[in-house]
Design a protein around this motif. Structure first.
Motif, mmCIF file in Angstrom:
data_model
loop_
_atom_site.group_PDB
_atom_site.id
_atom_site.type_symbol
_atom_site.label_atom_id
_atom_site.label_comp_id
_atom_site.label_asym_id
_atom_site.label_seq_id
_atom_site.Cartn_x
_atom_site.Cartn_y
_atom_site.Cartn_z
ATOM 1 N N UNK A 139 3.489 2.815 54.099
ATOM 2 C CA UNK A 139 3.827 3.409 55.397
ATOM 3 C C UNK A 139 4.270 2.303 56.334
ATOM 4 N N UNK A 140 5.396 2.524 57.029
ATOM 5 C CA UNK A 140 5.881 1.618 58.070
ATOM 6 C C UNK A 140 5.856 2.384 59.376
ATOM 7 N N UNK A 141 5.263 1.794 60.411
ATOM 8 C CA UNK A 141 5.212 2.462 61.708
ATOM 9 C C UNK A 141 5.640 1.485 62.786
ATOM 10 N N UNK A 142 6.087 2.018 63.904
ATOM 11 C CA UNK A 142 6.504 1.196 65.033
ATOM 12 C C UNK A 142 6.638 2.039 66.274
ATOM 13 N N UNK A 143 6.770 1.377 67.420
ATOM 14 C CA UNK A 143 6.900 2.102 68.686
ATOM 15 C C UNK A 143 8.328 2.079 69.226
ATOM 16 N N UNK A 144 9.273 1.530 68.492
ATOM 17 C CA UNK A 144 10.680 1.425 68.863
ATOM 18 C C UNK A 144 10.903 0.600 70.130
ATOM 19 N N UNK A 145 9.909 -0.210 70.500
ATOM 20 C CA UNK A 145 10.039 -1.077 71.666
ATOM 21 C C UNK A 145 9.583 -2.503 71.373
ATOM 22 N N UNK A 146 9.534 -2.884 70.093
ATOM 23 C CA UNK A 146 9.207 -4.257 69.779
ATOM 24 C C UNK A 146 7.894 -4.473 69.059
ATOM 25 N N UNK A 147 7.316 -3.438 68.494
ATOM 26 C CA UNK A 147 6.093 -3.607 67.706
ATOM 27 C C UNK A 147 6.220 -2.774 66.440
ATOM 28 N N UNK A 148 5.791 -3.338 65.332
ATOM 29 C CA UNK A 148 5.852 -2.620 64.072
ATOM 30 C C UNK A 148 4.833 -3.158 63.098
ATOM 31 N N UNK A 149 4.507 -2.355 62.108
ATOM 32 C CA UNK A 149 3.554 -2.776 61.104
ATOM 33 C C UNK A 149 3.720 -1.953 59.847
ATOM 34 N N UNK A 150 3.109 -2.419 58.780
ATOM 35 C CA UNK A 150 3.146 -1.667 57.528
ATOM 36 C C UNK A 150 1.765 -1.671 56.908
ATOM 37 N N UNK A 199 -5.503 6.141 47.087
ATOM 38 C CA UNK A 199 -6.448 7.238 47.159
ATOM 39 C C UNK A 199 -6.317 8.159 45.966
ATOM 40 N N UNK A 200 -7.325 9.001 45.797
ATOM 41 C CA UNK A 200 -7.299 9.962 44.689
ATOM 42 C C UNK A 200 -6.299 11.079 44.949
ATOM 43 N N UNK A 201 -6.056 11.371 46.215
ATOM 44 C CA UNK A 201 -5.074 12.392 46.606
ATOM 45 C C UNK A 201 -3.990 11.733 47.446
ATOM 46 N N UNK A 202 -2.840 12.387 47.528
ATOM 47 C CA UNK A 202 -1.718 11.849 48.303
ATOM 48 C C UNK A 202 -2.092 11.730 49.778
ATOM 49 N N UNK A 203 -2.788 12.727 50.289
ATOM 50 C CA UNK A 203 -3.170 12.709 51.700
ATOM 51 C C UNK A 203 -4.103 11.539 52.015
ATOM 52 N N UNK A 204 -5.030 11.246 51.107
ATOM 53 C CA UNK A 204 -5.933 10.107 51.319
ATOM 54 C C UNK A 204 -5.170 8.791 51.319
ATOM 55 N N UNK A 205 -4.210 8.646 50.402
ATOM 56 C CA UNK A 205 -3.418 7.414 50.338
ATOM 57 C C UNK A 205 -2.594 7.235 51.614
ATOM 58 N N UNK A 206 -1.982 8.323 52.106
ATOM 59 C CA UNK A 206 -1.190 8.243 53.342
ATOM 60 C C UNK A 206 -2.063 7.923 54.541
ATOM 61 N N UNK A 207 -3.243 8.504 54.615
ATOM 62 C CA UNK A 207 -4.150 8.235 55.735
ATOM 63 C C UNK A 207 -4.584 6.776 55.747
ATOM 64 N N UNK A 208 -4.937 6.250 54.571
ATOM 65 C CA UNK A 208 -5.354 4.849 54.498
ATOM 66 C C UNK A 208 -4.209 3.908 54.862
ATOM 67 N N UNK A 209 -3.010 4.215 54.381
ATOM 68 C CA UNK A 209 -1.857 3.360 54.671
ATOM 69 C C UNK A 209 -1.511 3.394 56.155
ATOM 70 N N UNK A 210 -1.553 4.571 56.763
ATOM 71 C CA UNK A 210 -1.239 4.682 58.189
ATOM 72 C C UNK A 210 -2.268 3.949 59.035
ATOM 73 N N UNK A 211 -3.534 4.013 58.650
ATOM 74 C CA UNK A 211 -4.587 3.308 59.387
ATOM 75 C C UNK A 211 -4.352 1.797 59.333
ATOM 76 N N UNK A 212 -3.979 1.279 58.155
ATOM 77 C CA UNK A 212 -3.704 -0.154 58.030
ATOM 78 C C UNK A 212 -2.452 -0.555 58.794
#
Length: 142
Positions: A10-21, A26-39
């Motif tokens: 997962x790559x996230x950012x605020x479109x104003x100069x901050x970003x992270x990945x 996880x055992x399920x897709x939703x768990x893997x996405x939640x963990x990645x977004x938290x990191x």
């Protein structure tokens, strides 16, 4: 038998100069996405870019054997010219004018994302660069 697990990038950012990945498992897709977004939200990196949305200088980001060249457009703004993955990272961060090229054969998205963010860590504002050299900077743009 084998127990399957999922991995998410997962790559996230605020479109104003901050970003992270983040990379999550996880055992399920939703768990893997939640963990990645938290990191990704936890490890946000500040990125300085000019008021017109371009990098101040050229950067080479490296991870393992993969290299990504990110070039500032100079005087001619030509939008985003990069691969689909690198372009999406630039859009998340808020960069509007940049050219990027993956210099080596690697097609692994995890390695590409880490190389881009390693390159962002090497990017400096001109004021910081001038201060580290003991010089002054003259503003040429309005």
């Amino acid at each position: 038998g084998k127990i399957g697990s999922y991995r998410a990038l997962v790559v996230c950012g605020n479109q104003m100069g901050a970003g992270g990945f983040g990379i999550g498992r996880g055992d399920e897709v939703k768990d893997a996405l939640t963990n990645a977004l938290r990191k990704a939200e936890r490890d946000l990196v500040p990125i300085d870019f000019s008021p017109d949305g371009s990098l101040y200088h050229d950067i080479i980001g490296k991870h393992n054997s993969l290299q990504v060249l990110m070039r500032s457009p100079g005087n001619r703004p030509n939008g985003l010219r990069a691969s689909r993955l690198v372009r999406s990272i630039f859009e998340c961060v808020g960069i509007k004018n940049c050219t990027a090229k993956i210099l080596t054969k690697g097609k692994n998205p995890y390695t590409i994302v880490q190389a881009v963010f390693n390159g962002f860590g090497k990017h400096h504002h001109p004021d910081e660069f001038a201060l580290s050299r003991g010089r002054r900077i003259v503003r040429l743009y309005k």
